[in-house]
Scaffold this motif. Structure first.
Motif, PDB file in Angstrom:
ATOM      1  N   MET A 104      -4.514   6.584   1.148  1.00  0.00           N
ATOM      2  CA  MET A 104      -3.940   5.602   0.228  1.00  0.00           C
ATOM      3  C   MET A 104      -4.070   6.123  -1.188  1.00  0.00           C
ATOM      4  SD  MET A 104      -4.920   1.773   1.574  1.00  0.00           S
ATOM      5  CE  MET A 104      -6.668   2.054   1.845  1.00  0.00           C
ATOM      6  N   VAL A 105      -2.947   6.153  -1.906  1.00  0.00           N
ATOM      7  CA  VAL A 105      -2.966   6.644  -3.284  1.00  0.00           C
ATOM      8  C   VAL A 105      -2.790   5.517  -4.297  1.00  0.00           C
ATOM      9  CG1 VAL A 105      -2.202   8.952  -2.672  1.00  0.00           C
ATOM     10  CG2 VAL A 105      -0.500   7.196  -3.173  1.00  0.00           C
ATOM     11  N   ALA A 106      -2.323   4.351  -3.831  1.00  0.00           N
ATOM     12  CA  ALA A 106      -2.164   3.209  -4.739  1.00  0.00           C
ATOM     13  C   ALA A 106      -1.996   1.936  -3.929  1.00  0.00           C
ATOM     14  CB  ALA A 106      -0.949   3.399  -5.647  1.00  0.00           C
ATOM     15  N   THR A 107      -2.414   0.830  -4.521  1.00  0.00           N
ATOM     16  CA  THR A 107      -2.160  -0.493  -3.958  1.00  0.00           C
ATOM     17  C   THR A 107      -1.575  -1.362  -5.056  1.00  0.00           C
ATOM     18  OG1 THR A 107      -4.386  -1.287  -4.461  1.00  0.00           O
ATOM     19  CG2 THR A 107      -4.023  -0.331  -2.271  1.00  0.00           C
ATOM     20  N   TYR A 108      -0.638  -2.223  -4.671  1.00  0.00           N
ATOM     21  CA  TYR A 108       0.053  -3.079  -5.627  1.00  0.00           C
ATOM     22  C   TYR A 108      -0.066  -4.528  -5.160  1.00  0.00           C
ATOM     23  CZ  TYR A 108       2.141   1.513  -6.516  1.00  0.00           C
ATOM     24  OH  TYR A 108       2.337   2.860  -6.760  1.00  0.00           O
ATOM     25  N   ASP A 109      -0.842  -5.317  -5.856  1.00  0.00           N
ATOM     26  CA  ASP A 109      -0.991  -6.721  -5.513  1.00  0.00           C
ATOM     27  C   ASP A 109       0.277  -7.488  -5.883  1.00  0.00           C
ATOM     28  OD1 ASP A 109      -3.599  -6.449  -4.550  1.00  0.00           O
ATOM     29  OD2 ASP A 109      -4.454  -6.674  -6.560  1.00  0.00           O
ATOM     30  N   ALA A 110       0.704  -8.368  -4.982  1.00  0.00           N
ATOM     31  CA  ALA A 110       1.881  -9.205  -5.224  1.00  0.00           C
ATOM     32  C   ALA A 110       1.406 -10.583  -5.659  1.00  0.00           C
ATOM     33  CB  ALA A 110       2.733  -9.306  -3.965  1.00  0.00           C
ATOM     34  N   PRO A 111       1.567 -10.949  -6.925  1.00  0.00           N
ATOM     35  CA  PRO A 111       1.059 -12.231  -7.433  1.00  0.00           C
ATOM     36  C   PRO A 111       1.603 -13.416  -6.647  1.00  0.00           C
ATOM     37  CG  PRO A 111       1.782 -10.825  -9.239  1.00  0.00           C
ATOM     38  CD  PRO A 111       2.242 -10.174  -7.975  1.00  0.00           C
ATOM     39  N   GLY A 112       0.700 -14.222  -6.113  1.00  0.00           N
ATOM     40  CA  GLY A 112       1.107 -15.414  -5.381  1.00  0.00           C
ATOM     41  C   GLY A 112       1.511 -15.178  -3.940  1.00  0.00           C
ATOM     42  N   ALA A 113       1.495 -13.945  -3.490  1.00  0.00           N
ATOM     43  CA  ALA A 113       1.904 -13.647  -2.110  1.00  0.00           C
ATOM     44  C   ALA A 113       0.863 -14.144  -1.121  1.00  0.00           C
ATOM     45  CB  ALA A 113       2.117 -12.147  -1.932  1.00  0.00           C
ATOM     46  N   LYS A 114       1.336 -14.487   0.086  1.00  0.00           N
ATOM     47  CA  LYS A 114       0.448 -14.995   1.120  1.00  0.00           C
ATOM     48  C   LYS A 114       0.573 -14.255   2.450  1.00  0.00           C
ATOM     49  CE  LYS A 114       0.395 -19.694  -0.789  1.00  0.00           C
ATOM     50  NZ  LYS A 114       0.705 -21.129  -0.527  1.00  0.00           N
ATOM     51  N   PHE A 115       1.783 -13.751   2.767  1.00  0.00           N
ATOM     52  CA  PHE A 115       1.979 -13.093   4.056  1.00  0.00           C
ATOM     53  C   PHE A 115       3.137 -12.108   3.932  1.00  0.00           C
ATOM     54  CE2 PHE A 115       3.035 -12.598   8.540  1.00  0.00           C
ATOM     55  CZ  PHE A 115       1.798 -12.678   9.168  1.00  0.00           C
ATOM     56  N   VAL A 123       0.849  -1.195   0.000  1.00  0.00           N
ATOM     57  CA  VAL A 123       0.000   0.000   0.000  1.00  0.00           C
ATOM     58  C   VAL A 123       0.885   1.245   0.000  1.00  0.00           C
ATOM     59  CG1 VAL A 123      -1.730   1.293   1.295  1.00  0.00           C
ATOM     60  CG2 VAL A 123      -1.854  -1.205   1.205  1.00  0.00           C
ATOM     61  N   GLU A 124       0.548   2.199  -0.859  1.00  0.00           N
ATOM     62  CA  GLU A 124       1.276   3.463  -0.945  1.00  0.00           C
ATOM     63  C   GLU A 124       0.401   4.570  -0.355  1.00  0.00           C
ATOM     64  OE1 GLU A 124       3.288   6.443  -4.318  1.00  0.00           O
ATOM     65  OE2 GLU A 124       2.587   4.423  -4.876  1.00  0.00           O
ATOM     66  N   ILE A 125       0.956   5.314   0.600  1.00  0.00           N
ATOM     67  CA  ILE A 125       0.201   6.334   1.327  1.00  0.00           C
ATOM     68  C   ILE A 125       0.868   7.693   1.153  1.00  0.00           C
ATOM     69  CG2 ILE A 125      -0.607   7.051   3.618  1.00  0.00           C
ATOM     70  CD1 ILE A 125      -0.410   4.062   4.429  1.00  0.00           C
ATOM     71  N   ASP A 126       0.070   8.714   0.887  1.00  0.00           N
ATOM     72  CA  ASP A 126       0.554  10.089   0.785  1.00  0.00           C
ATOM     73  C   ASP A 126       0.782  10.621   2.195  1.00  0.00           C
ATOM     74  OD1 ASP A 126       0.941  12.819   0.449  1.00  0.00           O
ATOM     75  OD2 ASP A 126      -0.631  13.031  -1.050  1.00  0.00           O
ATOM     76  N   THR A 127       2.035  10.993   2.517  1.00  0.00           N
ATOM     77  CA  THR A 127       2.341  11.429   3.882  1.00  0.00           C
ATOM     78  C   THR A 127       1.749  12.800   4.202  1.00  0.00           C
ATOM     79  OG1 THR A 127       4.469  12.352   3.178  1.00  0.00           O
ATOM     80  CG2 THR A 127       4.468  10.078   3.991  1.00  0.00           C
ATOM     81  N   LYS A 128       1.331  13.538   3.190  1.00  0.00           N
ATOM     82  CA  LYS A 128       0.726  14.850   3.450  1.00  0.00           C
ATOM     83  C   LYS A 128      -0.730  14.721   3.895  1.00  0.00           C
ATOM     84  CE  LYS A 128       3.679  17.321   0.160  1.00  0.00           C
ATOM     85  NZ  LYS A 128       3.717  18.172  -1.069  1.00  0.00           N
ATOM     86  N   THR A 129      -1.399  13.669   3.434  1.00  0.00           N
ATOM     87  CA  THR A 129      -2.828  13.532   3.705  1.00  0.00           C
ATOM     88  C   THR A 129      -3.204  12.286   4.501  1.00  0.00           C
ATOM     89  OG1 THR A 129      -3.231  12.303   1.649  1.00  0.00           O
ATOM     90  CG2 THR A 129      -3.321  14.712   1.531  1.00  0.00           C
TER      91      THR A 129
END
Length: 281
Positions: A116-127, A107-113
């Motif tokens: 969340m400005v973007a999310t990036y799914d990790a293919p096959g990730a579990k934890f 998860v990408e978060i704007d530190t000014k506000t």
């Protein structure tokens, strides 16, 4: 793991942490009332910490997770600065963006506000667990359930390396020529940036979690059930904290100069320690 150089203090500390020195920890403050805090990152101006709060089960996709802002003096500045996460763990700051590992996504978060400005799914990730900033500016993420390291590259999560040696991979420490990796199989491993070759450095760290440098080949290393060690260049380990009997977990700690910030997923608290060295008698 998180490690921040903080001017003269950290340079002086690293210079004095020689092989024969004794490491001592002095509690400075403890903050309670957190909701399963797992990781911390220092704000760009150095005045406060971002602290990830799982606020539920570590693998639950429940939307309960959040990021708090905590002063370096141990006061809660904003309990729920960023919300809508599931079970946020490792945190890494890059410019005006805070990145959080959140089970199967970054998860990408704007530190000014705090949004969340973007999310990036990790293919096959579990934890997904720890995060780190590579020398080339890419965000690294460890996946404790798939023996993989992911990297955010070109706006997408990709597998950087997958290897049986990385089973239960957790903490990461970025060094100029290598990535130092700690696993929950108790192994400390180095990965060469150029070749991705893996070399075991040490073992015996149980459910390994955090790692930070003390200078001259020395490290602080933790296992989350409640042990913290100093590791000498010759491989000698010294127990600094053992809080297993009191069920006080030692999670993804942050070393800033001579101050160590330790989140305790249980009992929902955070402790700051002053780190000092002394020569043996």
């Amino acid at each position: 793991m998180r490690w921040i150089l903080a001017g003269v203090l950290s340079a002086s500390f690293a210079a004095t942490a020689l092989a024969g020195d004794k490491i001592a920890l002095e509690p400075v403050w403890t903050l309670t009332g957190l909701a399963a805090p797992e990781s911390a990152a220092l704000a760009a101006d150095g005045s406060f910490l971002y602290v990830s709060n799982i606020n539920g089960e570590p693998d639950a996709v429940d939307g309960n997770g959040y990021i708090a802002r905590v002063s370096t003096a141990g006061k809660t500045l904003e309990e729920k600065w960023a919300t809508g996460l599931n079970a946020p763990k490792g945190l890494t700051l890059k410019g005006a963006r805070l990145f959080a590992a959140d089970i199967t996504r970054l998860v990408e978060i704007d530190t000014k506000t705090g949004k969340m400005v973007a999310t990036y799914d990790a293919p096959g990730a579990k934890f997904l667990n720890d995060t780190a900033l590579a020398p080339d500016g890419r965000i690294l993420v460890s996946d404790s359930a798939t023996q993989r390291l992911y990297v955010l590259d070109g706006g997408a999560m990709k597998v950087l390396i997958e290897d049986p040696k990385l089973r239960a991979v957790n903490g990461m420490l970025v060094e100029p020529d290598r990535l130092v990796i700690l696993t929950m199989q108790g192994l400390l491993i180095a990965m060469d940036w150029k070749t991705k070759a893996l070399t075991q450095l040490a073992d015996g760290f149980g459910d390994g979690d955090g790692i930070a440098p003390l200078g001259n080949g020395r490290y602080l290393v933790s296992e989350w059930p409640g042990q913290l060690w100093s590791l000498a260049a010759d491989g000698t380990k010294t127990v600094l904290i053992d809080s297993r009997k009191e069920q006080k977990l030692i999670n993804d700690f942050l070393l800033v100069g001579d101050t160590l910030y330790v989140p305790h997923l249980l009992p929902g608290a955070m402790t700051a320690y002053r780190v000092s060295t002394s020569s043996p008698n």
